[in-house]
Design an enzyme around this catalytic site. Structure first.
Site, short mmCIF file in Angstrom:
data_model
loop_
_atom_site.label_atom_id
_atom_site.label_comp_id
_atom_site.label_asym_id
_atom_site.label_seq_id
_atom_site.Cartn_x
_atom_site.Cartn_y
_atom_site.Cartn_z
N GLU A 1 7.48 19.80 17.72
CA GLU A 1 6.45 20.05 16.72
C GLU A 1 5.48 21.10 17.23
OE1 GLU A 1 2.59 20.19 15.34
OE2 GLU A 1 2.98 19.08 17.18
N HIS B 1 6.15 17.21 7.39
CA HIS B 1 5.41 16.02 6.96
C HIS B 1 4.52 16.31 5.76
CE1 HIS B 1 6.61 15.20 11.12
NE2 HIS B 1 6.68 13.95 10.73
N ARG C 1 4.16 6.30 5.96
CA ARG C 1 5.41 6.21 6.71
C ARG C 1 5.37 4.98 7.61
NH1 ARG C 1 10.72 6.55 7.93
NH2 ARG C 1 11.14 7.41 9.98
N LEU D 1 0.83 -1.21 0.00
CA LEU D 1 0.00 0.00 0.00
C LEU D 1 0.86 1.25 0.00
CD1 LEU D 1 -2.93 1.02 0.08
CD2 LEU D 1 -2.73 1.11 2.57
N LYS D 2 1.91 1.25 0.80
CA LYS D 2 2.84 2.39 0.84
C LYS D 2 3.40 2.67 -0.56
CE LYS D 2 7.62 3.30 2.31
NZ LYS D 2 7.49 4.65 2.90
N CYS E 1 10.55 18.80 12.55
CA CYS E 1 11.01 17.43 12.69
C CYS E 1 12.16 17.21 11.70
CB CYS E 1 9.87 16.45 12.43
SG CYS E 1 10.05 14.86 13.29
N ILE F 1 16.57 19.67 12.66
CA ILE F 1 16.37 18.67 13.70
C ILE F 1 17.37 17.53 13.60
CG2 ILE F 1 14.66 17.14 14.78
CD1 ILE F 1 14.15 20.17 15.02
N GLY F 2 18.00 17.35 12.44
CA GLY F 2 19.05 16.33 12.38
C GLY F 2 19.21 15.67 11.04
#
Length: 767
Positions: free
Chosen positions: A676, A705, A525, A19-20, A737, A441-442
């Site tokens: 967030e 996102h 995700r 599905l992803k 994020c 954030i990284g």
């Protein structure tokens, strides 16, 4: 006597994340919506047939979703804000615009807010009622899927988020709790009544309404709200269809009497979480003679084999009060991987201890079969004997070195000196950063090329030296680009990491890893949590080499990036033979070693992500501290307490409700926190202001996102909102994020706008 079996919900992403892949292909233009619909139909059929073949009696339908069941429920009820309706997209287009935002020919809108689903790592979309919302039946999805299964010869049990939970989790257009006037409550109840009547017409025997919000503390008016909703809904059964009120993630002892008196045909009780309280409530108030108790004995949130003896004991306890007991999963199996089939990387002697979704179907059927046998038959039962052999206490030996280190801890190991206000002054001098320092954030985008190189290394197609050279080139390019756009505190991009938890687990003693044990986190995700098998300790330095290399390539401050102990545990499959507190303390000591090694390597800013801290906060406020925060917060302090005053410790937290634990977050004693806020309309700022929050903070200024690119003006306005509630000297500017799941095409323009907005605000403040 046969025992009824019921599954609350089943994973929808597919055994191989089908599905992803098909949905993301659609978003990229690689396939059309018809291909998505066809793949979804095929997955639904496969999952229904798997459950049918396992002998499950009540197989769920409408648990399938392209993105999220709360979003599906909002659409069912026509709770679609005007900004999405004005786009005039088709049904799937509107759904995805609400979930991800939209930026194109039809318009430019941000996504709905996203929050954690109770104490899980699953995220739901927060429904939004605006001034124009007209509640009405607006979707045939549930009816269509029921008919789809029926055509395959499978009579399913349609599943919905219940009206009480839906209303309690929904918000108005100002991100505030709904004003639940009688008209709104009656309108929502009327749609659910229509749904029941329609399913009675279609020939459904059971409809499941999930009300997990019942396990939370009750506020004034909550019980009356619940009663008023179901007083209108339940009569729609007309004796033709049965209603299962399903609860999970805790107990409903404080409302069980009310639930029981309302006359539901079935009541689902979680006997993993909230077990004792639920059993006590049944003992005290009994069971309505027309009601079946659905005993949630198969854990839908962990992957260890069920202990049949315990489950049978729970069923027996219920049977003392009623003969109507069904066996069920404690919650949806959405939260566990698909199947252990193909997990050849784990030895058979270890793999036998695990049950994923497919295996849990077998457990459910075996428990039901055993529950129909006499005591004498059970004594001779081979299946029960084989199951009990898994719990003989010999699974894994303890590590005496880990036990010794924990025994030697003192109170001083959990306190950092000097006090934070003094450290912050020293850090400003040492780091020399501007007002409103900018950072990320990284992580940076993990491209196909990066994943391909990692796969080549895993398959032995390239050498470790080749791989390291490739990663260094990625780091160099990322640093150069960050310098060019003007970020103040840089990161190395985390290109060497497959996952923020699994990567650390691979360098710690005590972990196991799967090949394909993916679970849905939000939308498309998926994450693949490692398994905590035994006692944990650091096997070797984990991040030091890459962080030191990155710092050597720039004169800017380079931030070291770690995952904190609470998050590692919460995003792993934890052991069930020792407590979460014990496991977290072991992890804290391992990450503490990494922090001190990073500091020794010259890293002046170290971020220790506790993205999942809020996630496992108990749902009952009376349990918050004694069952969780009293050990989770000290575990974080243990990680960083030994660093120098000038070393700046950051942490990061993901989508959650922070307001109610803001003082506990401050007590973690980090120097800076990012979190967030972009999808939450910055409501957390009021809590920060009211709590006199000491920690410097970076509320996310844009939503990573969503694929949309925020404008410079949009971010500048966001910063202005932040400065109305926070001291400018304590504000950091960052996305909300990590950027791993985004593409370069939206990442770099967004960051350019972020830096430009920060500089524009600085210039205004300097006047």
């Amino acid at each position: 006597m046969s025992v009824l079996t019921s599954v609350s919900g089943f994973p929808r992403i597919g055994q191989n994340r089908e599905l992803k892949k098909i949905i993301e292909g659609y978003w990229k233009g690689a396939n059309d919506i018809d291909a998505v619909r066809a793949a979804a139909k095929e997955l639904r059929a496969k999952h229904w047939k798997l459950q049918q073949e396992a002998g499950i009696d009540l197989i769920p339908s409408n648990d399938f979703s392209y993105y999220d069941q709360m979003l599906d429920t909002a659409i069912l009820l026509n709770v679609i804000p005007q900004r999405y309706q004005r786009l005039s997209l088709d049904a799937e287009g509107t759904l995805f615009a609400m979930a991800r935002g939209y930026q194109g020919e039809a318009g430019d809108v941000t996504a709905l807010p996203m929050k954690k689903w109770f104490t899980t790592n699953y995220h739901y979309l927060v429904p939004e009622f605006d001034a124009a919302t007209e509640v009405k039946l607006n979707s045939t999805k549930a009816f269509d899927e029921f008919a789809e299964a029926k055509a395959l010869g499978i009579l399913t049990k349609p599943v919905f988020i219940g009206p009480y939970t839906f209303l309690k989790l929904s918000r108005n257009s100002e991100a505030q709790e709904l004003d639940l006037d009688k008209g709104l409550v009656q309108a929502v109840a009327a749609v659910y009544a229509q749904v029941l009547a329609k399913f009675a017409e279609l020939g459904a025997e059971w409809v499941q309404l999930d009300e997990p919000y019942l396990v939370l503390d009750k506020e004034s008016g909550d019980v009356e709200l619940f009663k008023s909703l179901y007083a209108k809904i339940l009569p729609a059964r007309e004796g033709k269809v049965k209603v299962l009120l399903n609860t999970y993630f805790g107990h409903i002892a404080d409302v069980y009497e009310t639930v029981n008196l309302l006359g539901f045909d079935g009541i689902g009780l979680d006997l993993n979480e909230g077990r004792d309280e639920n059993l006590d409530a049944v003992e005290r108030y009994g069971v309505n003679s027309a009601t079946t108790i659905f005993a949630g004995v198969v854990n839908g949130r962990n992957i260890w084999r069920n202990n049949y003896a315990i489950s049978l004991g729970l069923i027996d306890a219920l049977r003392e009060k009623t003969g109507n007991v069904a066996v069920s999963t404690a919650s949806s199996l959405l939260h566990v991987p698909f199947s252990t089939e193909g997990e050849t990387g784990i030895d058979a002697d270890k793999l036998k201890h695990f049950a994923f979704a497919v295996e849990k179907l077998g457990e459910l059927k075996e428990i039901a079969t055993l529950a129909s046998k006499s005591d004498e038959e059970l004594k001779a039962d081979a299946a029960l004997a084989a199951n009990q052999a898994l719990f003989d206490g010999t699974r894994t030996p303890a590590d005496p070195a880990v036990a010794d280190r924990i025994a030697k801890l003192t109170d001083a190991d959990f306190v950092r000196q000097p006090a934070r206000t003094e450290r912050q002054k020293l850090q400003r001098e040492a780091l020399g950063l501007p007002l409103l320092p900018t950072t990320t954030i990284g992580s940076f985008p993990q491209t196909k090329e990066i994943r391909a190189e990692r796969a080549k290394l895993r398959k032995g197609e390239i050498t470790k030296e080749d791989y390291d050279a490739f990663i260094k080139a990625q780091i160099d390019a990322c640093i150069k680009h960050q310098e060019e756009i003007g970020l103040d505190v840089l990161v190395h991009g985390e290109f060497e990491r497959n996952d923020m938890v699994e990567y650390f687990g691979q360098n710690l003693n005590g972990f196991l890893f799967t090949k394909n044990a993916w679970v849905q986190s939000y939308g498309t995700r998926c994450v693949k949590p490692p398994i905590v098998w035994g006692d944990v300790s650091r096997a070797k330095p984990i991040t030091v080499e890459w962080s030191a290399y990155a710092q050597s390539r720039t004169d800017h401050v380079m931030k070291g990036m770690l995952t904190g102990p609470v998050t590692i545990l919460n995003w792993s499959w934890p052991r069930e033979d020792i407590t979460h507190e014990q496991q977290t303390q072991q992890l804290a000591l391992a990450i503490r070693d990494e922090v001190l090694d990073l500091e020794a390597a010259g890293i002046k800013v170290i971020q220790i992500d506790e993205a999942a801290l809020r996630e496992k906060l108990p749902l009952r406020k009376s349990d918050w501290h004694v069952k969780y925060l009293d050990w989770a917060v000290p575990a974080f302090r243990l990680v960083h307490s030994a660093v120098k005053p000038t070393t700046q410790i950051h942490t990061h937290m993901c989508y959650s409700e922070f307001n109610d634990i803001i003082r506990d977050i401050d007590a973690m004693d980090a120097d800076v926190i990012s979190f967030e806020a972009s999808r939450g309309d910055l409501v957390v700022l009021d809590a920060i202001h009211d709590a006199h929050f000491e920690t410097e903070a970076g509320p996310g200024v844009y939503d990573i996102h969503s694929p949309r690119i925020p404008s410079e003006q949009e971010i500048e306005e966001r910063i202005g909102e932040i400065l109305k509630k926070m001291d400018v000297e304590k504000v950091w500017i960052n996305p909300d994020c990590g950027l791993k799941t985004r593409g370069d095409a939206e990442t770099w323009p967004s960051l350019e706008h972020l830096v430009a907005a920060a500089k524009a605000v600085r210039a205004k403040l300097a006047k």
